[in-house]
Design an enzyme around this catalytic site. Structure first.
Site, mmCIF file in Angstrom:
data_model
loop_
_atom_site.group_PDB
_atom_site.id
_atom_site.type_symbol
_atom_site.label_atom_id
_atom_site.label_comp_id
_atom_site.label_asym_id
_atom_site.label_seq_id
_atom_site.Cartn_x
_atom_site.Cartn_y
_atom_site.Cartn_z
ATOM 1 N N GLN A 23 -26.925 -26.392 -15.237
ATOM 2 C CA GLN A 23 -25.679 -25.395 -15.523
ATOM 3 C C GLN A 23 -25.925 -24.365 -16.608
ATOM 4 O OE1 GLN A 23 -23.037 -29.128 -16.187
ATOM 5 N NE2 GLN A 23 -21.496 -27.490 -15.453
ATOM 6 N N HIS A 64 -20.789 -37.194 -11.560
ATOM 7 C CA HIS A 64 -20.522 -35.837 -11.459
ATOM 8 C C HIS A 64 -21.658 -34.856 -12.010
ATOM 9 C CE1 HIS A 64 -18.008 -31.994 -11.979
ATOM 10 N NE2 HIS A 64 -19.055 -31.505 -12.886
ATOM 11 N N GLU A 65 -22.254 -35.407 -13.216
ATOM 12 C CA GLU A 65 -23.410 -34.901 -13.593
ATOM 13 C C GLU A 65 -24.562 -34.964 -12.911
ATOM 14 O OE1 GLU A 65 -23.009 -32.749 -16.018
ATOM 15 O OE2 GLU A 65 -20.944 -33.447 -16.430
ATOM 16 N N GLY A 87 -19.376 -33.370 -20.023
ATOM 17 C CA GLY A 87 -20.687 -33.605 -19.759
ATOM 18 C C GLY A 87 -21.165 -32.141 -19.296
ATOM 19 N N CYS A 99 -14.912 -28.656 -13.529
ATOM 20 C CA CYS A 99 -16.523 -28.478 -13.992
ATOM 21 C C CYS A 99 -16.478 -27.020 -14.711
ATOM 22 C CB CYS A 99 -16.985 -28.340 -12.651
ATOM 23 S SG CYS A 99 -18.812 -28.090 -12.972
ATOM 24 N N LEU A 100 -17.333 -27.011 -15.919
ATOM 25 C CA LEU A 100 -17.490 -26.108 -16.319
ATOM 26 C C LEU A 100 -18.364 -24.678 -15.522
ATOM 27 C CD1 LEU A 100 -18.809 -27.795 -19.867
ATOM 28 C CD2 LEU A 100 -16.631 -27.027 -19.246
ATOM 29 N N HIS A 114 -25.191 -32.630 -10.348
ATOM 30 C CA HIS A 114 -25.528 -31.743 -10.721
ATOM 31 C C HIS A 114 -27.140 -31.569 -10.568
ATOM 32 C CE1 HIS A 114 -22.283 -29.013 -12.013
ATOM 33 N NE2 HIS A 114 -21.821 -29.805 -12.698
HETATM 34 ZN ZN ZN Z 1 -19.870 -29.883 -13.559
#
Ligand code: ZN
Length: 206
Positions: A53, A151-152, A48, A109-110, A155
């Site tokens: 981000q 999670h998304e 995701g 998480c990226l 964000h």
């Molecule tokens: Zn993330």
């Protein structure tokens, strides 16, 4: 072309993203953003990616779980209730938790590159959103997919998994692979003395 993924500490990751109008969603700019985010997510082997981000504080995220990354065993996929999820886009999402059940797993998480932590999430959620064609969609999700959605959507509200994780479980990816991957969550909790050290009110957290 790939987009740069911002790392924790960048204030954009802490903003509440703004909703998109149907006209904006259909604009070349947002259509191109979706394609670039898709390519960037694939390149980073993420499941995701939320627009903040990549420095765009708008309520848009892309999701796709091929469920075949990084040599996950069938046992781990089953334990996590993880199945492939086709590529899709959620815009201006709202979500509601369904039922009382939760589950704790290590999550990464990226935008917190190179680390993981144990996060408790609801097992079932219902999400209402708009897709990239500006159509309304309703999603009923459970297991790992429900975790990705939570999670998304976090964000888009300026929240990172760090805010909800069991802080004592925070680990580099290398140490996760060395010490924690494959251990049942109950054993992780015991080894890190989570219940022993947690304030009483935390034990009541679902
Ligand atoms: Zn993330």
């Amino acid at each position: 072309m790939l987009l740069k993924i911002l790392q924790v500490g960048d204030p954009v990751l802490r903003q509440v993203a703004r909703p998109l109008s149907p006209q904006e969603i259909l604009s070349d700019r947002i259509q191109q953003l979706v394609e670039l985010m898709r390519a960037t997510m694939h390149d980073a082997e993420g499941v995701g990616l939320a627009a903040p981000q990549v420095g765009e504080p708008v309520q848009l995220a892309v999701i796709e779980d091929r469920a075949d990354f990084s040599g996950l065993t069938p046992e781990i996929l089953a334990e996590r209730d993880r199945r492939p999820v086709p590529f899709h886009v959620i815009i201006n999402p709202t979500f509601a938790v369904e039922g009382e059940e939760g589950a704790a797993f290590f999550e990464s998480c990226l935008s917190v590159s190179g680390f993981l932590g144990l996060v408790r999430r609801a097992l079932r959620v219902r999400v209402e959103a708009i897709n990239e064609k500006a159509e309304s969609v309703a999603i009923e999700a459970r297991g790992w997919y429900a975790r990705i959605l939570q999670h998304e959507i976090d964000h888009l509200n300026g929240t990172l998994y760090l805010d909800q994780m069991e802080v004592r479980t925070f680990s580099t990816s290398a140490n996760y692979a060395r010490f924690w991957r494959g251990k049942p969550v109950e054993e992780v909790r015991r080894l890190l003395r989570l219940d022993e050290l947690a304030p009483a009110h935390k034990n009541a957290t679902p």
